[in-house]
Design an enzyme around this catalytic site. Structure first.
Site, PDB file in Angstrom:
ATOM      1  N   LYS A 204       0.857  -1.172   0.000  1.00 37.57           N
ATOM      2  CA  LYS A 204       0.000   0.000   0.000  1.00 37.57           C
ATOM      3  C   LYS A 204       0.895   1.224   0.000  1.00 37.57           C
ATOM      4  CE  LYS A 204      -3.578   2.477   2.470  1.00 37.57           C
ATOM      5  NZ  LYS A 204      -4.562   2.440   3.559  1.00 37.57           N
ATOM      6  N   LYS A 261      -2.029  -1.532  -3.929  1.00 38.54           N
ATOM      7  CA  LYS A 261      -2.897  -0.366  -3.881  1.00 38.54           C
ATOM      8  C   LYS A 261      -2.076   0.903  -3.933  1.00 38.54           C
ATOM      9  CE  LYS A 261      -5.936   1.944  -0.689  1.00 38.54           C
ATOM     10  NZ  LYS A 261      -6.394   2.031   0.659  1.00 38.54           N
TER      11      LYS A 261
HETATM   12  C1  PBG Z   1      -7.304   3.651   5.307  1.00 38.52           C
HETATM   13  C2  PBG Z   1      -7.658   3.376   3.918  1.00 38.52           C
HETATM   14  C3  PBG Z   1      -7.479   4.271   2.872  1.00 38.52           C
HETATM   15  C4  PBG Z   1      -8.027   3.677   1.751  1.00 38.52           C
HETATM   16  C5  PBG Z   1      -8.520   2.434   2.115  1.00 38.52           C
HETATM   17  N1  PBG Z   1      -8.276   2.245   3.475  1.00 38.52           N
HETATM   18  C6  PBG Z   1      -6.927   5.648   2.856  1.00 38.52           C
HETATM   19  C7  PBG Z   1      -5.662   5.980   3.491  1.00 38.52           C
HETATM   20  O1  PBG Z   1      -4.786   5.142   3.688  1.00 38.52           O
HETATM   21  O2  PBG Z   1      -5.537   7.160   3.829  1.00 38.52           O
HETATM   22  C8  PBG Z   1      -8.062   4.362   0.414  1.00 38.52           C
HETATM   23  C9  PBG Z   1      -9.051   3.897  -0.544  1.00 38.52           C
HETATM   24  C10 PBG Z   1      -9.331   4.818  -1.661  1.00 38.52           C
HETATM   25  O3  PBG Z   1      -8.688   5.868  -1.878  1.00 38.52           O
HETATM   26  O4  PBG Z   1     -10.256   4.476  -2.406  1.00 38.52           O
HETATM   27  N2  PBG Z   1      -6.626   2.743   6.018  1.00 38.52           N
END
Ligand code: PBG
Length: 339
Positions: A204, A261
């Protein structure tokens, strides 16, 4: 008059592109509704759906509407949903204590969906950002300057057990703390939830493309900025090898599915992990990827339906087995009409 430019070619790849029938016959990647996971935002109460301006077509739903939406998705062939709560700002604090409440919105939402649509696979995020006043995915260190890894992992493990008890099929740690997959696995097993699977957000990245999602769950507002800095735990977009380090750890710690992601900008990572693991790979087409296609389509600069399909095909072609996408419903509807 013979064409003076006539080429003497043995190989003419265009032969197989000549008709729709031939093109279909040699098509390598086929998108199915079953490949798609629909992320859904849930709010408390019985109010009407709340539109999210930066995510056209996506709304936050109260539980009764959430259940209706899940039924509709099921009819379109979508097999799984990922639920995200947006809780009242008054319930947020530095420690994200609302994440461990037995009456938490997310738990009520999971139970309602599971009761109404038992065949639907339900996953939930394991991270503290919907619950903390600062919007970080974990709790802060004593000096408040960083996220405290081990203390956060302890809270997340408790959270995962609550979600499992509420009936989720998969918990999805999205926090990027070190050691959290192993800790969550041990906590789930100790509580008798050895059947609950872990979808690890393995690679991520610290992406600017999460902006609209932070509007949706209110974590940007809590933090006062959509550009909330999560670089001390999410991966540096400049790094590729690091994704493999995370993969090794998540596999060793017991992840059942590994995720990349964002998706569209990280196809090389999806591809790389595809060769490096036998685990199923999920890819998350994040909010910013969705919103930019919508924005360009609104301006008349891109074709929404064609870009939607192409963006998802590309992610599957790169090696994703499943795709979390805000386009899930519309894409599935289109695929059912003309696969
Ligand atoms: C938070 C989380 C995020 C997303 C999914 N879970 C955002 C972040 O890490 O700030 C992002 C998903 C998206 O942008 O569609 N743990």
């Amino acid at each position: 008059m013979p064409n003076p430019f006539k080429l003497n070619l043995v190989h003419r790849p265009r032969r197989l592109r000549r008709t729709a029938g031939l093109r279909a016959l040699v098509e390598e990647t086929v998108l199915r509704p079953e490949d798609l996971v629909a992320p859904l935002f849930v709010i408390d109460g019985k109010g009407r759906p709340e539109a999210i301006p930066s995510m056209p077509g996506v709304s936050r739903l109260a539980i009764p509407d959430l259940v209706k939406e899940c039924r509709a998705l099921g009819k379109l062939g979508i097999l799984a949903v990922a639920l995200f709560p947006r809780i009242d700002a008054r319930l947020k604090d530095e420690e994200g204590t609302a994440a461990l409440r037995e009456d938490a919105l997310i738990l009520r939402a999971v139970r309602a969906v599971k009761r109404a649509v038992p065949g639907l696979t339900v996953m939930t995020d394991i991270a503290l950002d919907p619950y903390t006043s600062h919007g970080h995915d974990g709790v802060l260190t004593a000096d408040g300057r960083d996220v405290d890894n081990d203390r956060t992992v302890g809270i997340l493990s408790g959270m995962a057990v609550l979600h499992a008890a509420a009936g989720v099929d998969l918990v999805a740690p999205s926090d990027m703390m070190d050691g959290r997959v192993g800790a969550i696995r041990r906590a789930l097993d100790a509580a008798g939830h050895e059947g609950t699977a872990i979808m690890a957000y393995t690679a991520k990245y610290a992406s600017a493309y999460y902006g609209p999602f932070r509007d949706a769950v209110g974590s940007a507002k809590a933090a006062g900025t959509r550009g909330l800095d999560k670089r001390s735990y999410q991966l540096n977009p400049a790094n590729r090898r690091e994704a493999f380090t995370e993969l090794k750890l998540d596999e060793a710690e017991g992840a059942d599915i590994v995720m990349v992601k964002p998706a569209g900008l990280y196809l090389d990572i999806i591809r790389g992990l595809r060769y490096a693991t036998r685990k199923p790979i999920a890819a998350y087409q994040v909010s910013g990827e969705y919103s930019q296609i919508h924005a360009a389509a609104r301006l008349g600069w891109l074709d929404l339906a064609l870009c939607r399909r192409e963006s998802l095909i590309a992610i599957k072609r790169a090696g994703a087995d499943m795709i979390l996408t805000y386009f899930a419903r519309e894409m599935a509807a289109e695929l059912r009409k003309a696969p």
